[in-house]
Design a protein around this motif. Structure first.
Motif, PDB file in Angstrom:
ATOM      1  N   UNK A 402     -10.379 -40.198  30.705  1.00 44.64           N
ATOM      2  CA  UNK A 402     -11.084 -41.078  29.770  1.00 44.64           C
ATOM      3  C   UNK A 402     -10.653 -42.532  29.927  1.00 44.64           C
ATOM      4  N   UNK A 403      -9.347 -42.758  30.155  1.00 48.37           N
ATOM      5  CA  UNK A 403      -8.827 -44.127  30.204  1.00 48.37           C
ATOM      6  C   UNK A 403      -8.360 -44.549  31.596  1.00 48.37           C
ATOM      7  N   UNK A 404      -8.112 -43.585  32.465  1.00 48.82           N
ATOM      8  CA  UNK A 404      -7.591 -43.905  33.793  1.00 48.82           C
ATOM      9  C   UNK A 404      -6.101 -44.182  33.797  1.00 48.82           C
ATOM     10  N   UNK A 405      -5.440 -43.946  32.675  1.00 50.62           N
ATOM     11  CA  UNK A 405      -4.006 -44.205  32.582  1.00 50.62           C
ATOM     12  C   UNK A 405      -3.202 -43.101  33.266  1.00 50.62           C
ATOM     13  N   UNK A 406      -2.188 -43.514  34.043  1.00 47.95           N
ATOM     14  CA  UNK A 406      -1.291 -42.544  34.683  1.00 47.95           C
ATOM     15  C   UNK A 406      -0.269 -42.078  33.649  1.00 47.95           C
ATOM     16  N   UNK A 407      -0.264 -40.811  33.366  1.00 43.18           N
ATOM     17  CA  UNK A 407       0.638 -40.280  32.335  1.00 43.18           C
ATOM     18  C   UNK A 407       1.712 -39.331  32.914  1.00 43.18           C
ATOM     19  N   UNK A 408       1.569 -39.027  34.182  1.00 42.75           N
ATOM     20  CA  UNK A 408       2.539 -38.121  34.796  1.00 42.75           C
ATOM     21  C   UNK A 408       2.296 -38.013  36.291  1.00 42.75           C
ATOM     22  N   UNK A 409       3.052 -37.139  36.944  1.00 45.53           N
ATOM     23  CA  UNK A 409       2.885 -36.951  38.384  1.00 45.53           C
ATOM     24  C   UNK A 409       3.352 -35.549  38.769  1.00 45.53           C
ATOM     25  N   UNK A 410       2.768 -35.045  39.849  1.00 47.26           N
ATOM     26  CA  UNK A 410       3.206 -33.757  40.401  1.00 47.26           C
ATOM     27  C   UNK A 410       4.167 -34.020  41.556  1.00 47.26           C
ATOM     28  N   UNK A 411       5.327 -33.349  41.497  1.00 50.86           N
ATOM     29  CA  UNK A 411       6.320 -33.489  42.558  1.00 50.86           C
ATOM     30  C   UNK A 411       5.959 -32.554  43.711  1.00 50.86           C
ATOM     31  N   UNK A 412       5.911 -33.118  44.932  1.00 49.71           N
ATOM     32  CA  UNK A 412       5.519 -32.345  46.113  1.00 49.71           C
ATOM     33  C   UNK A 412       6.588 -32.501  47.191  1.00 49.71           C
ATOM     34  N   UNK A 460      11.344 -47.805  32.778  1.00 54.15           N
ATOM     35  CA  UNK A 460       9.968 -48.290  32.709  1.00 54.15           C
ATOM     36  C   UNK A 460       9.102 -47.552  31.671  1.00 54.15           C
ATOM     37  N   UNK A 461       8.986 -46.228  31.816  1.00 49.55           N
ATOM     38  CA  UNK A 461       7.979 -45.506  31.042  1.00 49.55           C
ATOM     39  C   UNK A 461       8.610 -44.256  30.400  1.00 49.55           C
ATOM     40  N   UNK A 462       9.096 -44.381  29.183  1.00 50.92           N
ATOM     41  CA  UNK A 462       9.841 -43.269  28.534  1.00 50.92           C
ATOM     42  C   UNK A 462       9.027 -41.982  28.361  1.00 50.92           C
ATOM     43  N   UNK A 463       7.699 -42.060  28.242  1.00 52.02           N
ATOM     44  CA  UNK A 463       6.880 -40.883  27.962  1.00 52.02           C
ATOM     45  C   UNK A 463       6.362 -40.191  29.230  1.00 52.02           C
ATOM     46  N   UNK A 464       6.771 -40.694  30.381  1.00 52.29           N
ATOM     47  CA  UNK A 464       6.239 -40.153  31.640  1.00 52.29           C
ATOM     48  C   UNK A 464       6.673 -38.693  31.844  1.00 52.29           C
ATOM     49  N   UNK A 465       5.755 -37.884  32.385  1.00 50.42           N
ATOM     50  CA  UNK A 465       6.026 -36.449  32.596  1.00 50.42           C
ATOM     51  C   UNK A 465       5.961 -36.113  34.090  1.00 50.42           C
ATOM     52  N   UNK A 466       6.679 -35.072  34.481  1.00 55.92           N
ATOM     53  CA  UNK A 466       6.659 -34.617  35.880  1.00 55.92           C
ATOM     54  C   UNK A 466       6.362 -33.116  35.921  1.00 55.92           C
ATOM     55  N   UNK A 467       5.496 -32.747  36.879  1.00 57.30           N
ATOM     56  CA  UNK A 467       5.143 -31.339  37.086  1.00 57.30           C
ATOM     57  C   UNK A 467       5.760 -30.875  38.407  1.00 57.30           C
ATOM     58  N   UNK A 468       6.418 -29.724  38.367  1.00 56.31           N
ATOM     59  CA  UNK A 468       7.099 -29.177  39.549  1.00 56.31           C
ATOM     60  C   UNK A 468       6.618 -27.746  39.764  1.00 56.31           C
ATOM     61  N   UNK A 469       6.273 -27.434  41.010  1.00 56.28           N
ATOM     62  CA  UNK A 469       5.839 -26.074  41.343  1.00 56.28           C
ATOM     63  C   UNK A 469       7.031 -25.130  41.417  1.00 56.28           C
ATOM     64  N   UNK A 470       6.877 -23.943  40.857  1.00 52.97           N
ATOM     65  CA  UNK A 470       7.892 -22.892  40.986  1.00 52.97           C
ATOM     66  C   UNK A 470       7.207 -21.616  41.467  1.00 52.97           C
ATOM     67  N   UNK A 471       7.946 -20.788  42.177  1.00 53.34           N
ATOM     68  CA  UNK A 471       7.396 -19.536  42.702  1.00 53.34           C
ATOM     69  C   UNK A 471       7.857 -18.364  41.855  1.00 53.34           C
ATOM     70  N   UNK A 472       7.145 -17.273  42.009  1.00 57.15           N
ATOM     71  CA  UNK A 472       7.519 -16.039  41.304  1.00 57.15           C
ATOM     72  C   UNK A 472       8.920 -15.597  41.690  1.00 57.15           C
ATOM     73  N   UNK A 473       9.253 -15.804  42.963  1.00 56.09           N
ATOM     74  CA  UNK A 473      10.580 -15.401  43.441  1.00 56.09           C
ATOM     75  C   UNK A 473      11.657 -16.094  42.627  1.00 56.09           C
ATOM     76  N   UNK A 474      11.451 -17.394  42.340  1.00 54.66           N
ATOM     77  CA  UNK A 474      12.423 -18.122  41.516  1.00 54.66           C
ATOM     78  C   UNK A 474      12.454 -17.580  40.090  1.00 54.66           C
ATOM     79  N   UNK A 475      11.274 -17.364  39.520  1.00 49.15           N
ATOM     80  CA  UNK A 475      11.203 -16.950  38.119  1.00 49.15           C
ATOM     81  C   UNK A 475      11.807 -15.577  37.871  1.00 49.15           C
TER      82      UNK A 475
END
Length: 629
Positions: A402-412, A460-475
């Motif tokens: 809706x706003x185009x604001x960057x609110x987080x990122x996926x770690x790859x 810089x941005x206290x509310x920023x979020x990060x997404x990290x992939x995890x596998x079933x093997x880890x879980x």
């Protein structure tokens, strides 16, 4: 029952029989003594009667010992009491003319049944010595034995002795017959056990197909038959791996997976000739050995039939299960002459089928071997990549549509190989998962991402979020939750800033360990997202149960969505599901303004793709955020 248990049971049975026989023989002896005592009383033969009466306390003691289960003592006392009594009566009565002489074999029978070998031997010698001594005493005139008998009582005495001897022999024969019967029964059980053990040693316990050992033997027999007949026909080895079987096993449990494997095994039997061998190598891997083939097209036809049979749905309980088959083929003697070599080459060919889209078959060729060696070398390089700092993390922004604001990122995660350059994730991630390296690599990525985003938040941005992939093997690993807790304790980042992404296919790995990990992560304040949603077979009830925060729509449905009605319907359906379950939706792979506009019209809330940014380093991400601000 183990051999030890069999021995204990056998010993117990023998002891029980001996205890029972000792008591029974004592009662027989007591009965006989009383009966003969009555006869001597009638005859008014006082000295033998006195001896019989004197023996009664000893016979009573024998019975008491037998009741107390002191079998050995009871048996020995019984034998020697009877022996002493019989010999004493013979010496004071008619010697070897006396009917009591018939009692000596009876006592020997008792000794053979319940006495020791030593007692029996000594007793036999004592009896023979006494007979000769009586004869010598009679001949030398030292004693005179009366050979006149009481016509009225002698038959009674003889009958009593015969009765006691007969009953004792009957007991002995019963034990003998029962022992023979039990031995025969045990022999039958042993033979059946040997057959069962031999079968288990050469067959798979679940499907009852031949195992690796028997498959090797069958191959050697096929080679020998071809050599004897000087046949130029080929022997083919078909290596079969079921695609996506892991999803069935993980989502529905091993019991359902086992039923599915049994059904597939039956189909493979039906698809082959009686002369062919179908074996299970383990897991979801099967091997077919086909002999007497004159043309490779025969193998292709069989491989095609197998794929068609395997791909048919299997109905088990309330579930309709479907897998395809990736097949590799090697041929004797073209590809080798040794069984192990041919199996390995068929396995390599099967992996080529996996690499080229699955649900197909390939024949082995020499170039595949170099590919396999390259894959092994790559895996070895991956083992050292972590410690040599060859791995690094890039971040792709996630924006509010809706706003185009960057609110987080996926770690790859990325891998910069020192010699081969940048290795694509779709190449090394499957290698890491199969080898188990994903556990350490995943933990490293998680910690790296948390440290990077923590620094970004603090400056810089206290509310920023990060997404990290995890596998079933880890879980599924017990130490995963501990690792996450340690990272959150060591790195100044809020759990609310961390989101763990699980691919939809891995969500099928529902298990107690998986459920526990998901629950513990949520209790820590970490949110969950389902990645690549729409490409797998999720149970929506389970999606609702674990209460994920986001559904990420796979890029394959987003690309060209403005002109593809099927993709539009899928994306709309995913959004409706997410909206009904109070979840956000993230569209992956957004590349142009037309796609963005259509996604916004559908109500999709978040986006990710080249339209905004490719994956970038943490420094570049900070610059993007600063420019946007």
């Amino acid at each position: 029952m183990t051999d030890v248990n069999h021995q204990q049971a056998s010993n117990y049975n023998v002891s029980s029989i001996l205890e029972r026989r000792a008591a029974q023989l004592t009662l027989l002896a007591l009965g006989g003594a009383v009966a003969i005592g009555a006869v001597t009383l009638v005859e008014q033969n006082w000295l033998p009667l006195f001896m019989l009466l004197a023996s009664l306390p000893f016979l009573g003691a024998c019975f008491w010992l037998a009741q107390k289960k002191q079998t050995k003592a009871a048996s020995e006392l019984l034998i020697w009491t009877l022996a002493t009594l019989a010999l004493s009566i013979l010496w004071v009565s008619n010697g070897h003319y006396d009917s009591g002489l018939m009692g000596l074999p009876c006592i020997l029978i008792f000794a053979a049944m319940v006495g020791s070998r030593r007692s029996f031997t000594i007793l036999l010698i004592v009896f023979i010595a006494n007979i000769f001594a009586m004869g010598y005493a009679q001949q030398s005139g030292l004693l005179t034995f009366n050979n006149s008998f009481n016509d009225a009582t002698r038959p009674v005495t003889t009958a009593i002795i015969l009765l006691i001897s007969g009953l004792a022999v009957r007991l002995l024969i019963n034990d003998y017959v029962n022992t023979i019967h039990n031995l025969n029964s045990e022999n039958v059980k042993v033979r059946e056990s040997e057959k069962a053990i031999a079968f288990l040693a050469n067959h798979d316990n679940l499907t009852e197909l031949p195992n690796r050992t028997l498959a090797s033997d069958r191959f050697e027999q096929a080679v020998q038959r071809a050599a004897r007949t000087h046949s130029d026909k080929k022997i083919a080895l078909i290596f079969i791996d079921l695609d996506d079987f892991k999803a069935i096993n993980d989502s529905l449990g091993h019991e359902t997976g086992d039923r599915y494997l049994v059904a597939i095994a039956e189909r493979l039997r039906d698809a082959t000739r009686a002369s062919d061998t179908v074996c299970r190598l383990g897991g979801d891997e099967f091997l077919l050995i086909l002999e007497g083939l004159s043309d490779e097209r025969d193998v292709s036809n069989i491989a095609t039939v197998i794929q068609e049979r395997v791909s048919r749905p299997v109905i088990t309980g309330q579930h309709k299960l479907v897998c395809s088959a990736s097949i590799g083929i090697s041929v004797y003697p073209n590809d080798g002459e040794r069984y192990d070599e041919l199996v390995k080459k068929a396995d390599i060919a099967m992996y080529r089928s996996k690499d080229l889209g699955r649900n197909t078959f390939h024949y082995y060729n020499s170039s595949m071997n170099s590919d396999a060696l390259e894959r092994m070398q790559l895996l070895e390089d991956l083992r050292t990549a972590l410690k040599d700092d060859e791995l690094y993390v890039e971040y792709q922004p996630i924006v509010l549509l809706e706003t185009g604001k960057i609110i987080g990122a996926e770690a790859l995660v990325r891998w910069q190989h020192p010699k081969r350059g940048l290795i694509r994730p779709d190449i090394f991630i499957p290698l890491a998962e199969k080898s188990g390296l994903i556990v350490d690599i995943g933990a490293w990525v998680l910690e790296r991402a948390c440290r990077d985003i923590s620094g970004l938040q603090s400056k810089y941005f206290p509310e920023f979020r990060v997404a990290v992939n995890v596998s079933t093997i880890q879980l599924k690993r017990d130490d995963f939750k501990k690792r996450v807790k340690k990272i959150l304790a060591d790195v100044p980042i809020s759990p609310n800033s961390l989101e763990l992404e699980i691919t939809e296919s891995e969500l099928l790995s529902d298990s107690p360990e998986f459920d526990e990990s998901v629950e513990q992560l949520k209790l820590m304040g970490i949110s969950l997202a389902i990645d690549d949603f729409g490409t797998g077979y999720s149970n929506l009830g389970y999606v609702q149960k674990i209460k994920v925060a986001k559904l990420k729509i796979d890029r394959s449905f987003v690309h060209g969505i403005e002109g593809n009605s099927d993709n539009q319907a899928i994306v709309r359906a995913v959004h409706n599901i997410a909206d009904g379950l109070i979840m956000n939706t993230v569209a992956e792979g957004v590349e142009n303004a037309e796609e963005l506009l259509f996604l916004k019209e559908l109500g999709i809330t978040h986006g990710q793709g080249y339209l905004w940014s490719r994956p970038v380093s943490i420094k570049s991400l900070i610059r993007l955020l600063q420019d946007a601000a």
